[in-house]
Design an enzyme around this catalytic site. Structure first.
Site, short mmCIF file in Angstrom:
data_model
loop_
_atom_site.label_atom_id
_atom_site.label_comp_id
_atom_site.label_asym_id
_atom_site.label_seq_id
_atom_site.Cartn_x
_atom_site.Cartn_y
_atom_site.Cartn_z
N THR A 136 0.83 -1.21 0.00
CA THR A 136 0.00 0.00 0.00
C THR A 136 0.86 1.26 0.00
OG1 THR A 136 -1.64 -1.20 1.28
CG2 THR A 136 -1.82 1.21 1.29
N THR A 168 1.80 -3.14 8.63
CA THR A 168 1.80 -3.91 9.88
C THR A 168 3.21 -4.45 10.15
OG1 THR A 168 -0.49 -4.54 9.50
CG2 THR A 168 0.74 -5.92 11.04
N GLU A 367 -6.39 -5.63 3.43
CA GLU A 367 -6.47 -6.84 2.59
C GLU A 367 -7.61 -6.74 1.59
OE1 GLU A 367 -4.50 -9.35 2.50
OE2 GLU A 367 -3.40 -9.41 4.40
N GLY A 368 -7.85 -5.51 1.09
CA GLY A 368 -8.96 -5.28 0.18
C GLY A 368 -10.17 -4.84 0.98
P1 TGC Z 1 -6.11 -7.74 -12.24
O1 TGC Z 1 -5.98 -7.28 -13.65
O2 TGC Z 1 -7.40 -8.25 -11.75
O3 TGC Z 1 -4.97 -8.84 -11.94
C1 TGC Z 1 -3.61 -8.65 -12.23
C2 TGC Z 1 -2.97 -10.04 -12.24
O4 TGC Z 1 -3.07 -10.62 -10.93
C3 TGC Z 1 -3.87 -11.82 -10.98
N1 TGC Z 1 -4.74 -11.78 -9.79
C4 TGC Z 1 -4.59 -12.56 -8.73
N2 TGC Z 1 -3.73 -13.54 -8.45
C5 TGC Z 1 -3.83 -14.15 -7.26
N3 TGC Z 1 -4.74 -13.79 -6.34
C6 TGC Z 1 -5.63 -12.80 -6.58
N4 TGC Z 1 -6.51 -12.46 -5.64
C7 TGC Z 1 -5.58 -12.15 -7.81
N5 TGC Z 1 -6.30 -11.13 -8.36
C8 TGC Z 1 -5.77 -10.93 -9.57
C9 TGC Z 1 -4.65 -11.74 -12.25
O5 TGC Z 1 -4.96 -13.03 -12.73
C10 TGC Z 1 -3.67 -11.03 -13.16
O6 TGC Z 1 -2.69 -11.97 -13.58
P2 TGC Z 1 -2.05 -11.88 -15.04
O7 TGC Z 1 -1.18 -13.10 -15.15
O8 TGC Z 1 -3.20 -11.88 -15.99
O9 TGC Z 1 -1.28 -10.60 -15.07
O10 TGC Z 1 -5.64 -6.53 -11.36
P3 TGC Z 1 -6.35 -5.18 -11.10
O11 TGC Z 1 -5.34 -4.10 -11.19
O12 TGC Z 1 -7.62 -5.07 -11.91
O13 TGC Z 1 -6.70 -5.31 -9.54
C11 TGC Z 1 -7.84 -5.69 -9.13
C12 TGC Z 1 -8.00 -5.45 -7.59
C13 TGC Z 1 -8.70 -4.15 -7.31
C14 TGC Z 1 -8.85 -6.61 -7.15
C15 TGC Z 1 -6.64 -5.46 -6.84
O14 TGC Z 1 -5.88 -4.37 -7.18
C16 TGC Z 1 -6.85 -5.50 -5.34
O15 TGC Z 1 -7.04 -6.58 -4.78
N6 TGC Z 1 -6.82 -4.33 -4.64
C17 TGC Z 1 -6.85 -4.29 -3.19
C18 TGC Z 1 -5.44 -4.13 -2.68
C19 TGC Z 1 -5.24 -4.80 -1.34
O16 TGC Z 1 -5.96 -5.70 -0.95
N7 TGC Z 1 -4.22 -4.42 -0.65
C20 TGC Z 1 -3.84 -5.07 0.57
C21 TGC Z 1 -2.49 -4.64 1.04
S1 TGC Z 1 -1.75 -5.71 2.23
C22 TGC Z 1 -2.66 -5.54 3.61
O17 TGC Z 1 -3.65 -4.92 3.68
C23 TGC Z 1 -2.13 -6.27 4.77
S2 TGC Z 1 -3.04 -6.10 6.21
C24 TGC Z 1 -2.29 -7.37 7.01
C25 TGC Z 1 -2.71 -7.63 8.37
O18 TGC Z 1 -2.33 -6.86 9.27
O19 TGC Z 1 -3.35 -8.68 8.57
P1 FAD Z 2 -8.40 3.82 -0.64
O1 FAD Z 2 -7.89 2.84 -1.61
O2 FAD Z 2 -8.06 5.25 -0.81
O3 FAD Z 2 -9.99 3.67 -0.59
C1 FAD Z 2 -10.83 4.67 0.03
C2 FAD Z 2 -12.29 4.25 -0.13
O4 FAD Z 2 -12.63 4.19 -1.52
C3 FAD Z 2 -12.60 2.86 0.43
O5 FAD Z 2 -13.85 2.90 1.06
C4 FAD Z 2 -12.68 1.98 -0.81
O6 FAD Z 2 -13.51 0.87 -0.64
C5 FAD Z 2 -13.26 2.96 -1.80
N1 FAD Z 2 -12.98 2.60 -3.20
C6 FAD Z 2 -11.75 2.38 -3.75
N2 FAD Z 2 -11.88 2.08 -5.05
C7 FAD Z 2 -13.20 2.12 -5.33
C8 FAD Z 2 -13.97 1.89 -6.50
N3 FAD Z 2 -13.40 1.56 -7.66
N4 FAD Z 2 -15.31 2.01 -6.42
C9 FAD Z 2 -15.90 2.34 -5.25
N5 FAD Z 2 -15.23 2.57 -4.10
C10 FAD Z 2 -13.91 2.45 -4.16
N6 FAD Z 2 -1.05 -2.53 3.51
C11 FAD Z 2 0.10 -3.20 3.22
O7 FAD Z 2 0.60 -3.16 2.10
N7 FAD Z 2 0.74 -3.92 4.19
C12 FAD Z 2 0.27 -4.02 5.46
O8 FAD Z 2 0.87 -4.69 6.31
C13 FAD Z 2 -0.94 -3.30 5.80
N8 FAD Z 2 -1.40 -3.31 7.07
C14 FAD Z 2 -2.47 -2.50 7.40
C15 FAD Z 2 -2.85 -2.36 8.73
C16 FAD Z 2 -3.89 -1.50 9.09
C17 FAD Z 2 -4.26 -1.33 10.52
C18 FAD Z 2 -4.60 -0.79 8.07
C19 FAD Z 2 -5.75 0.12 8.42
C20 FAD Z 2 -4.23 -0.93 6.75
C21 FAD Z 2 -3.16 -1.77 6.40
N9 FAD Z 2 -2.72 -1.86 5.06
C22 FAD Z 2 -1.56 -2.56 4.76
C23 FAD Z 2 -3.32 -1.02 4.05
C24 FAD Z 2 -4.66 -1.53 3.53
O9 FAD Z 2 -4.49 -2.62 2.68
C25 FAD Z 2 -5.32 -0.34 2.82
O10 FAD Z 2 -5.75 0.55 3.82
C26 FAD Z 2 -6.48 -0.77 1.94
O11 FAD Z 2 -6.04 -1.56 0.86
C27 FAD Z 2 -7.27 0.42 1.39
O12 FAD Z 2 -6.41 1.39 0.86
P2 FAD Z 2 -6.55 2.92 1.33
O13 FAD Z 2 -6.56 2.95 2.81
O14 FAD Z 2 -5.52 3.71 0.62
O15 FAD Z 2 -8.01 3.37 0.85
#
Ligand code: TGC
Ligand code: FAD
Length: 387
Positions: A136, A168, A367-368
Site C-alpha cells: 500500500t 503492519t 487486505e482489500g
Molecule cells: P487484475 O488485472 O485483476 O490482476 C492482475 C494479475 O493478478 C492476478 N490476480 C490474482 N492472483 C492471485 N490472487 C488474486 N486475488 C488475484 N487477483 C488478480 C490476475 O490473474 C492477473 O494476472 P495476469 O497473469 O493476468 O497478469 O488486477 P487489477 O489491477 O484489476 O486489480 C484488481 C484489484 C482491485 C482486485 C486489486 O488491485 C486489489 O485486490 N486491490 C486491493 C489491494 C489490497 O488488498 N491491498 C492489501 C495490502 S496488504 C494488507 O492490507 C495487509 S493487512 C495485514 C494484516 O495486518 O493482517
Molecule cells: P483507498 O484505496 O483510498 O480507498 C478509500 C475508499 O474508496 C474505500 O472505502 C474503498 O472501498 C473505496 N474505493 C476504492 N476504489 C473504489 C472503486 N473503484 N469504487 C468504489 N469505491 C472504491 N497494507 C500493506 O501493504 N501492508 C500491510 O501490512 C498493511 N497493514 C495494514 C494495517 C492497518 C491497521 C490498516 C488500516 C491498513 C493496512 N494496510 C496494509 C493497508 C490496507 O491494505 C489499505 O488501507 C487498503 O487496501 C485500502 O487502501 P486505502 O486505505 O488507501 O483506501
C-alpha cells in the site's frame, strides 16, 4: 437430547480431524492463558505484545502451512483455525501471524530462490527474523497497479525510492517484502531494514488495531542486492497471490472475534437483571443473540468449505473475496450489536466487544476493502470490471 454448544451450533468441531482439533485447542489455551491477560493493557497503551513472539513461534504458528525450512507443514484448515483462535484474542495477534506467514514467508517460499529460502525462512519460523509487507502507498491502497515506489538496476544492486503506508509490523521488522515498479514490471524485494536510506515510522493515535504496530516506510536511495530480488514474481500477480493466502486466513479470524463477543453477550445478559428478570429473558434480546449465532454458523461453514477447497487445490480468489466480505461484515455487525447489548459497560475495555468492534474497522479495510471484494464478486458474476 444433548445440549448444543452455543458457540458451535452445527458442531463444526466434528468435521475436524484430530490434528486440526489439537491445533485449535493448543492455540486456544495460549490465547486464554498467555495472551488475553496482556491484551487489554496492550490495546490501552497502543503496543504489540512482542514478549509473546517466542511462544507463538514455539507453537509452530509462523509459516505454519509451509513445507520445510523449519515450518510445520499444516493444512489450510489448521491455518484457518489458528487465525480464528488468535483473533478470538485480538485482531493484532492474528495480523502479526498473517503478515509473517502469508505475506512474508509465503512469497519467499513461493517466489524466492533456494538460497533466499534457506537464508530467511528458518529464522522467520523461529520468530527471530520478523517481516513486514509493503504494498500500500499513501496515494491509495485499493489500486496497487498504480504504485509509485520504483527500483532501478545499478550494477549488482537495485536502488529503491518511494514510500509505503499502513504497514503492519513495520517498526518491528528485520526485513520488508517491498513491491516496486521496475523497467520489467512490478517486482518484489527483500529489503533489510538496517539498510542505509530505509526508515520505518510508527503511525500513532490509531483508534483501531491498537495492539499491533502499524508504520510508514520510506526508501531514500536504498541499495538492495540483486540476491534479494524475488526471482519468480513478475507483475501484480505476485503480491495479489500473497493477498489470497492472507485473505483466506482473514475469513477465519473474524469468526473468532464474533465468538468472543457472543460469549460475552450471553454471559452478560444471563446475569444482568432488569425489570425483575434476566436481560436474556427478553424476546428482543434473544432475537439478537439467535441472529448472531445464525450468522456465525454460516461464516463457520463458509470458511471450512473454503479451507477444504484450498487443501484440494481448487480454491478460487473470488471465493476468498466472498468469504472475506461476508465474514468480516458479520463480525463487525455482531461486535457492534454486542457492544449495545452490554449498555454502558460495553464501552469499556473490561469487556471485549468494543475492542473487537474497533479492530474490525481495520479488518474490513485492509487486505482489500469491503467494496473491493464486492466488486471482485460483481466482476465474476457479470464479466464486467467495474473498478
Ligand atoms: P487484475 O488485472 O485483476 O490482476 C492482475 C494479475 O493478478 C492476478 N490476480 C490474482 N492472483 C492471485 N490472487 C488474486 N486475488 C488475484 N487477483 C488478480 C490476475 O490473474 C492477473 O494476472 P495476469 O497473469 O493476468 O497478469 O488486477 P487489477 O489491477 O484489476 O486489480 C484488481 C484489484 C482491485 C482486485 C486489486 O488491485 C486489489 O485486490 N486491490 C486491493 C489491494 C489490497 O488488498 N491491498 C492489501 C495490502 S496488504 C494488507 O492490507 C495487509 S493487512 C495485514 C494484516 O495486518 O493482517
Ligand atoms: P483507498 O484505496 O483510498 O480507498 C478509500 C475508499 O474508496 C474505500 O472505502 C474503498 O472501498 C473505496 N474505493 C476504492 N476504489 C473504489 C472503486 N473503484 N469504487 C468504489 N469505491 C472504491 N497494507 C500493506 O501493504 N501492508 C500491510 O501490512 C498493511 N497493514 C495494514 C494495517 C492497518 C491497521 C490498516 C488500516 C491498513 C493496512 N494496510 C496494509 C493497508 C490496507 O491494505 C489499505 O488501507 C487498503 O487496501 C485500502 O487502501 P486505502 O486505505 O488507501 O483506501
Amino acid at each position: 437430547m444433548s445440549k448444543l454448544d452455543p458457540l458451535d451450533l452445527y458442531d463444526i468441531t466434528a468435521e475436524l480431524d484430530d490434528e486440526e482439533r489439537m491445533i485449535r485447542e493448543a492455540v486456544a489455551r495460549f490465547v486464554d492463558q498467555r495472551a488475553l491477560p496482556l491484551i487489554p493493557e496492550c490495546f490501552d497503551t497502543g503496543r504489540f505484545p512482542t514478549e509473546l513472539i517466542p511462544e507463538i513461534a514455539e507453537l509452530g504458528l509462523l509459516g505454519s502451512s509451509l513445507e520445510g525450512y523449519g515450518c510445520a507443514g499444516l493444512n489450510s484448515v489448521s491455518y484457518g483455525l489458528i487465525c480464528q483462535e488468535l483473533e478470538r484474542g485480538d485482531s493484532g495477534l492474528r495480523s502479526f501471524v498473517s503478515v509473517q506467514s502469508s505475506l512474508c514467508m509465503y512469497p519467499i517460499h513461493a517466489f524466492g530462490s533456494e538460497a533466499q529460502r534457506e537464508k530467511w525462512l528458518p529464522g522467520m519460523a523461529r520468530g527471530e527474523i520478523i517481516g513486514c509487507f509493503g504494498l500500500t502507498e499513501p496515494h491509495g491502497g485499493s489500486d496497487p497497479a498504480n504504485m509509485k515506489t520504483h527500483a532501478r538496476r545499478d550494477g549488482d544492486d537495485w536502488v529503491l525510492n518511494g514510500a509505503k503506508m499502513w504497514i503492519t509490523n513495520g517498526t518491528l521488522a528485520h526485513i520488508a517484502i517491498v513491491w516496486a515498479r521496475t523497467d520489467d514490471g512490478i517486482q518484489g524485494f527483500i529489503v533489510e531494514t538496517d539498510s542505509s536510506g530505509f526508515e520505518a515510522r510508527e503511525i500513532k493515535a490509531k483508534m483501531s488495531l491498537r495492539a499491533s504496530a502499524t508504520s510508514e516506510l520510506f526508501f531514500d536511495n536504498v541499495r538492495v542486492p540483486e540476491a534479494n530480488r524475488l526471482p519468480d514474481a513478475k507483475g501484480l500477480k505476485g503480491p495479489l497471490s500473497c493477498l489470497t493466502q492472507a485473505r483466506y486466513g482473514i475469513t477465519w479470524g473474524p469468526i473468532g472475534s464474533a465468538i468472543a463477543c457472543l460469549e460475552e453477550a450471553l454471559s452478560y445478559t444471563g446475569e444482568r437483571e432488569l425489570f425483575q428478570r434476566p436481560l436474556a429473558a427478553n424476546q428482543a434480546v434473544q432475537l439478537k443473540l439467535a441472529d448472531m449465532a445464525r450468522r456465525i454458523t454460516l461464516a463457520q461453514l463458509m470458511s471450512l468449505r473454503l479451507g477444504r477447497l484450498k487443501d484440494a487445490g481448487s480454491m478460487h480468489p473470488t471465493q476468498v473475496s466472498l468469504a472475506k466480505w461476508n465474514n468480516v461484515r458479520m463480525a463487525l455487525d455482531i461486535a457492534r450489536e454486542c457492544r449495545d447489548v452490554l449498555g454502558g459497560s460495553g464501552i469499556t475495555l473490561e469487556y471485549v466487544p468494543i475492542r473487537h468492534m474497533l479492530n474490525l474497522e481495520s479488518v474490513i479495510t485492509y487486505e482489500g476493502t469491503e467494496t473491493i471484494h464486492q466488486l471482485v464478486v460483481g466482476r465474476e458474476l457479470t464479466g464486467i470490471n467495474a473498478f
